[in-house]
Scaffold this active site. Sequence first.
Site, PDB file in Angstrom:
ATOM      1  N   GLU A 104       0.945  -1.219   0.039  1.00  0.00           N
ATOM      2  CA  GLU A 104      -0.076   0.029  -0.061  1.00  0.00           C
ATOM      3  C   GLU A 104       0.675   1.328  -0.029  1.00  0.00           C
ATOM      4  OE1 GLU A 104      -2.814   1.372  -0.178  1.00  0.00           O
ATOM      5  OE2 GLU A 104      -4.477   0.164   0.580  1.00  0.00           O
ATOM      6  N   ASP A 105       0.177   2.380  -0.469  1.00  0.00           N
ATOM      7  CA  ASP A 105       1.113   3.649  -0.570  1.00  0.00           C
ATOM      8  C   ASP A 105       0.761   4.122   0.846  1.00  0.00           C
ATOM      9  OD1 ASP A 105      -1.543   3.756  -0.893  1.00  0.00           O
ATOM     10  OD2 ASP A 105      -1.422   5.664  -2.116  1.00  0.00           O
ATOM     11  N   ASP A 108      -4.087   5.127   6.295  1.00  0.00           N
ATOM     12  CA  ASP A 108      -4.615   6.182   7.055  1.00  0.00           C
ATOM     13  C   ASP A 108      -5.537   5.736   8.333  1.00  0.00           C
ATOM     14  OD1 ASP A 108      -5.473   8.650   8.146  1.00  0.00           O
ATOM     15  OD2 ASP A 108      -6.513   9.326   6.230  1.00  0.00           O
ATOM     16  N   PHE A 157      -2.524  16.184   4.948  1.00  0.00           N
ATOM     17  CA  PHE A 157      -2.542  15.456   3.505  1.00  0.00           C
ATOM     18  C   PHE A 157      -0.930  15.617   3.083  1.00  0.00           C
ATOM     19  CE2 PHE A 157      -4.195  15.313  -0.814  1.00  0.00           C
ATOM     20  CZ  PHE A 157      -4.763  14.117  -0.620  1.00  0.00           C
ATOM     21  N   ARG A 170       0.735  12.260  -8.618  1.00  0.00           N
ATOM     22  CA  ARG A 170       1.357  10.897  -8.352  1.00  0.00           C
ATOM     23  C   ARG A 170       2.721  10.808  -8.830  1.00  0.00           C
ATOM     24  NH1 ARG A 170      -2.975   7.518  -6.647  1.00  0.00           N
ATOM     25  NH2 ARG A 170      -4.924   7.960  -7.523  1.00  0.00           N
TER      26      ARG A 170
END
Length: 181
Positions: A104-105, A108, A157, A170
């Site tokens: 996963e990037d 959260d 963020f 990205r």
Amino acid sequence: MRRKIELHDKTFEEFISNKDIEEAIAALACRINNDYRGKEAPIFLGVLNGAFMFMGELMQRIDIPCELSFVKLTSYHGTTSTGRIKELIGLGDNIFGRHIIVVEDIVDTGESIRHLMRSLVGHEPASVEVATLLLKSGTYKNDITIKYAGMEVGDDFIVGFGLDYNQLGRNLKDIYIVVNE
Ligand code: IMP
Ligand code: MG
């Protein structure tokens, strides 16, 4: 001064350099190589779109026999009372009895991982672990252990290195943090 960029209506400033990202990935790869050496070849399962860049960099440093595949979690508002529904698509390979490493990037709240795990476990893999480049440790509220986390970040963020703000950002090689005006 930190480099600033504009994406849509927001300003972001440089937060984590590509060098630091690469170092964190190298350390993760080292741990994974040690943990899986001598075991049956694991399957690295990248979660699109965000994980594409992390997956590429991680895999170059994995030196044990392994397979790789990608899945996508589609997110939409269902008409049922359960509200948000996430559907896992692309799980074509047979993962029964295999060691799975979800790539996963960023994790959260852990909501995405929870959905993903539920789908995967139904296919009876031998084991499932999670490797995420970034972990928002302050907002993560889940009992699923994230065994491999590259870096812990706050709840602001961020974009870059696979992460997007409404699909932009990205491609950035460094990670940028939103500037709150
Ligand atoms: P979770 O389901 O709350 O754990 O959120 C995971 C997903 O939300 C990630 O895979 C990202 O797509 C997205 N996400 C969470 N935080 C950020 C961020 O700071 N920047 C970009 N995307 C994020
Ligand atoms: Mg994602």
